[in-house]
Scaffold this motif. Sequence first.
Motif, short mmCIF file in Angstrom:
data_model
loop_
_atom_site.label_atom_id
_atom_site.label_comp_id
_atom_site.label_asym_id
_atom_site.label_seq_id
_atom_site.Cartn_x
_atom_site.Cartn_y
_atom_site.Cartn_z
N MET A 1 0.84 -1.20 0.00
CA MET A 1 0.00 0.00 0.00
C MET A 1 0.87 1.24 0.00
SD MET A 1 -3.05 -1.06 2.58
CE MET A 1 -4.06 -2.52 2.24
N PHE A 2 0.63 2.14 -0.97
CA PHE A 2 1.49 3.32 -1.06
C PHE A 2 1.24 4.26 0.11
CE2 PHE A 2 -1.17 6.01 -4.37
CZ PHE A 2 -2.32 5.74 -3.68
N PRO A 3 2.28 5.02 0.48
CA PRO A 3 2.17 5.85 1.68
C PRO A 3 1.59 7.22 1.39
CG PRO A 3 4.40 5.97 0.88
CD PRO A 3 3.66 5.04 -0.06
N TYR A 4 1.05 7.83 2.42
CA TYR A 4 0.75 9.26 2.38
C TYR A 4 2.05 9.98 2.74
CZ TYR A 4 -1.02 13.82 3.32
OH TYR A 4 -1.20 15.16 3.26
N PRO A 5 2.50 10.93 1.94
CA PRO A 5 3.80 11.57 2.22
C PRO A 5 3.70 12.57 3.36
CG PRO A 5 2.85 12.46 0.20
CD PRO A 5 1.92 11.39 0.67
N SER A 6 3.72 12.07 4.57
CA SER A 6 3.46 12.90 5.74
C SER A 6 4.71 13.60 6.25
CB SER A 6 2.88 12.03 6.84
OG SER A 6 3.79 10.98 7.11
N GLY A 7 5.87 13.24 5.74
CA GLY A 7 7.10 13.88 6.20
C GLY A 7 8.25 12.90 6.20
N ASP B 1 11.78 6.97 15.38
CA ASP B 1 12.16 7.34 14.01
C ASP B 1 13.10 6.29 13.43
OD1 ASP B 1 12.81 8.50 11.68
OD2 ASP B 1 13.73 10.30 12.52
N PRO B 2 12.68 5.64 12.37
CA PRO B 2 13.53 4.58 11.82
C PRO B 2 14.88 5.09 11.33
CG PRO B 2 11.48 4.82 10.52
CD PRO B 2 11.44 5.83 11.61
N LEU C 1 9.24 8.47 6.97
CA LEU C 1 8.70 7.12 7.16
C LEU C 1 8.52 6.84 8.63
CD1 LEU C 1 10.83 4.82 4.82
CD2 LEU C 1 8.64 5.90 4.33
N HIS C 2 7.47 6.09 8.96
CA HIS C 2 7.38 5.61 10.33
C HIS C 2 7.59 4.10 10.32
CE1 HIS C 2 3.34 4.21 9.44
NE2 HIS C 2 2.98 5.43 9.07
N MET C 3 7.65 3.52 11.50
CA MET C 3 8.01 2.11 11.61
C MET C 3 7.02 1.19 10.88
SD MET C 3 10.85 1.49 13.05
CE MET C 3 12.10 2.33 14.02
N GLY C 4 5.76 1.60 10.87
CA GLY C 4 4.77 0.80 10.15
C GLY C 4 5.12 0.70 8.66
N HIS C 5 5.56 1.81 8.07
CA HIS C 5 6.01 1.78 6.68
C HIS C 5 7.19 0.82 6.51
CE1 HIS C 5 4.42 6.14 6.40
NE2 HIS C 5 3.58 5.38 5.70
N VAL C 6 8.16 0.98 7.41
CA VAL C 6 9.37 0.16 7.29
C VAL C 6 8.99 -1.32 7.30
CG1 VAL C 6 11.56 -0.47 8.40
CG2 VAL C 6 10.83 1.92 8.35
N ARG C 7 8.08 -1.66 8.19
CA ARG C 7 7.67 -3.06 8.29
C ARG C 7 6.95 -3.50 7.03
NH1 ARG C 7 3.66 -5.89 12.69
NH2 ARG C 7 4.65 -7.94 12.58
N ASN C 8 5.96 -2.71 6.63
CA ASN C 8 5.16 -3.03 5.45
C ASN C 8 6.05 -3.24 4.22
OD1 ASN C 8 2.06 -1.57 4.16
ND2 ASN C 8 3.30 -3.20 3.35
N MET D 1 11.23 11.10 1.66
CA MET D 1 10.81 9.72 1.97
C MET D 1 11.31 8.74 0.92
SD MET D 1 7.03 10.60 3.45
CE MET D 1 6.46 8.96 3.89
N LYS D 2 11.42 9.22 -0.30
CA LYS D 2 11.95 8.37 -1.36
C LYS D 2 13.39 7.99 -1.05
CE LYS D 2 12.15 8.34 -6.39
NZ LYS D 2 11.86 9.14 -7.60
N GLY D 3 14.13 8.98 -0.56
CA GLY D 3 15.51 8.71 -0.14
C GLY D 3 15.56 7.67 0.96
N GLN D 4 14.61 7.76 1.89
CA GLN D 4 14.57 6.78 2.98
C GLN D 4 14.27 5.37 2.47
OE1 GLN D 4 11.70 8.81 5.70
NE2 GLN D 4 13.31 8.45 7.21
#
Length: 802
Positions: free
Chosen positions: A38-44, A570-571, A46-53, A106-109
């Motif tokens: 699932m693509f992310p909302y660019p909120s600023g 913060d990851p 990445l959070h840990m949920g993104h990293v996991r997903n 976030m793309k860099g992350q």
Amino acid sequence: MSEYNPSEIENSIQKLWREEKRFVSIPDDREKFYCLSMFPYPSGKLHMGHVRNYTIGDVISRYKKMQGFNVFQPMGWDAFGLPAENAAISNEVSPSEWTKENIEYMKGQLNSLGLGYDWSKELRTCEPSYYKWEQLLFKKFHEKGLVYKKKALVNWDPVDETVLANEQVIDGKGWRSGAQVEIKEIDQWFIKITDYADELLESLDGLDWPENVKTMQRNWIGRSEGAHIKFKVENSEDHLTIFSTRPDTIYGASFLAISPQHEIAVGLSKENIEISDFLDRCKEMKAAEADMAKAEKLGIPTGINAIHPLTGKRLPIWIGNFVLLDYGTGVVMGVPAHDQRDFEFASKYNLQITQVINKENNELPSMDKGILFNSDKYDGLSSKDAISSIIQDLKAENLGEGLVQFRLRDWGVSRQRYWGCPIPVAYKNDEPFLIDESELPVKLPDLPEGAGPIPLSQNETFINSKDGFKRETDTFDTFMGSSWYYARFPSADNDDEIFDENSKYWLPVDLYIGGIEHAILHLLYSRFFHKALRDLGMVEGNEPFKKLLTQGMVLKDGAKMSKSKGNTVDPQAYIEKYGADTVRLYMMFTSPPEQSLEWSESSVEGSSRFLKKLWNLISGRKYKIINEPNALSDPAKELRRKAHITLMKVKNDYDNRYSFNTVIAAIMELFNSIPDQCKSSNASDEDLFCLNETIIFILKALFPIAPHISEYLWNEYAKDVLQEDIDSSWPKFDEKLMEADSFQLVVQINGKVRGKIDLSVNLTQDEIESSAKSIENIRDNLEGKEIRKVIYIKEKIINFVI
RNA sequence: GGGGAUGUGGUGGAACUGGUAGACACGCUUGGCUUAGAACCAAGUGCCGCAAGGCGUGGGGGUUCGACUCCCUCCAUCCCUACCA
């Protein structure tokens, strides 16, 4: 041997991937595998949920590639939404600037985590190149009759003079102004998702989705069979039609209740001050949805009576705050004896309670079905039989009919916001016209320098279109953007066609991965879109997502990580300190994907430790070609056995269970079991052969999870010798090598473990039994007792029942 | 109120088809290395008990030779949803 330096290896390996364009996917002869997270909302950031997903998606993508699949793993941005407007107000940047900056960061992350995305197909829902197609789809849906306009309620902040989203209403007050929120009725666009209610329900059956998600969708769609029944209004030619799933309880009806928004209620309020006050109070309560659970059931009599269609008795008509206008008919028959809510209501207002089901049961209210009584000629019938014969009889009198009702309601897609996709409509004399395809996209106008995000309704240049047309000023719900992006991805770089040959090749999505919180809305909307697109001839197949993997939440101190709770981690700091491989390994090791994951600082350390050990064993070594030896030392033979067993287990866990935590545990176990004699500098060729094989298995098995270190070590160790990239194949295990000469038998008496013994696999059952009995502790325990039964489970357990 | 889940050592978790509960890891303890610490290495670590042994997968009950696993019941926690007739 150098020291393990994650950032150095990760940079060099990521550079290699970029140069090779490793993750750009094009159709070919291999079996395809479209893996979508699932693509992310660019909120600023990445959070840990993104990293996991995204780690889960990447692990599976890389594994599938090793298994010979042509893998497509794209990434994009769900870029429209309220937070951008909020940030625009507090930071004085335009929503578009803010969003773009976040995306770049976030793309860099994502890249620093080593996620293998095909960036050549990146998409952003806020760009005209994406949303022009969204506008076209809306037009096509309109042509198909799937779009209509109707009045609907919104939260209105009277001080800020703006519409508020539900999350902007806190305790019934506007989040910024603090003013009591009012309910306002305005014209909005709706999409007829209910046209597909039946199919959305039925085609769930064939989906390879988790049962709990399917159940949640079924309950959300909420198919229920019932009946419409007409009640005549006393002293009038009018009827009120109710919907009930329990026509068998109709003899227990003692009142009717109508919604506060029902036309009769609204009509009465014009003359009756009490009723008008009551309706006002109901409106206030609508705003504070969170309180409604605890809210009391309130009512007011209308003074009008209805006539029971079967008994001819007069029933009072009440207005009830619990009756919904847009479910059923907005009118309910009150059967207090057999409905919890009706019971509470009747008790409160002293309305009659008549029991009509299961005479012997005297605990009311009772929702059970059973045998009717107090029901005239239907006495003695079962609920089931009574329902059909009552419906039949009412139908004959033209007073009712059986029908199916869905809980699912049409999807309101209008939002009174700036940062969204403009709804492609213009009005002339209040008559809406869909914008012609040749004039799409209707672009979202830029904001004046330094100005906050003003709704389009306040933007005069935007509103006034040519020829005296006025533009629609609402934008789409952001769910619109995320409902079809999966189909657009393969064609994302094609400006001439919405879905080209690539979409045809890659669809449907083979595996969709995302948070369980999207189990209902997002997934339902996407499924609806796919079916509607299919009926427009734009995609094939009935469902967008073949398989679904729902990941659990990331917790800290037992609660969901969230900004409001202030327990976020913060990851980025961990990626920098330990490297991406450690973060990925930790995320996959700590719990299986579907369960929640408790973040723990010290466990990250442990993952890093394992990678260091791996590095220390392999770095500086070189694969040596050795012919398969005829004979092996016992430790080497045991290692080989373990290596093949592990490889089989790992493959099974990757293929069938997605349980990466046990994959990692098995790899660690194999690693820990390598005997010193195989690692030593004067190891024999036979020992080295087994070590070689074990290292190859470990690197291959670990590659999907920790790809940088695995590929780096592979390239040093084996690439030039074997002439092979790490991700190009998966090793084969040999079941013959897994066989052992002996096994440990557990000896039980009455199911309790009383002894263990190592035995050769060649013994007969009789020999095994007598060996078991010869164990001292067993012999003592069996002394003088009669053995009633012996249960033997091959090469595992023998149980003596005495 | 409705729906979905979860409950196993000090902690995260394993036990996949009813067959040795606690794999793997964290933490902790002891020892080694070190001036000291970090790192690393070795041993130990479910609970009670000196031991023999007993107890143990949220509580209670049941099925079974055998239950973390199946059934009934109760309790607790989390998530989603909001009066759906």
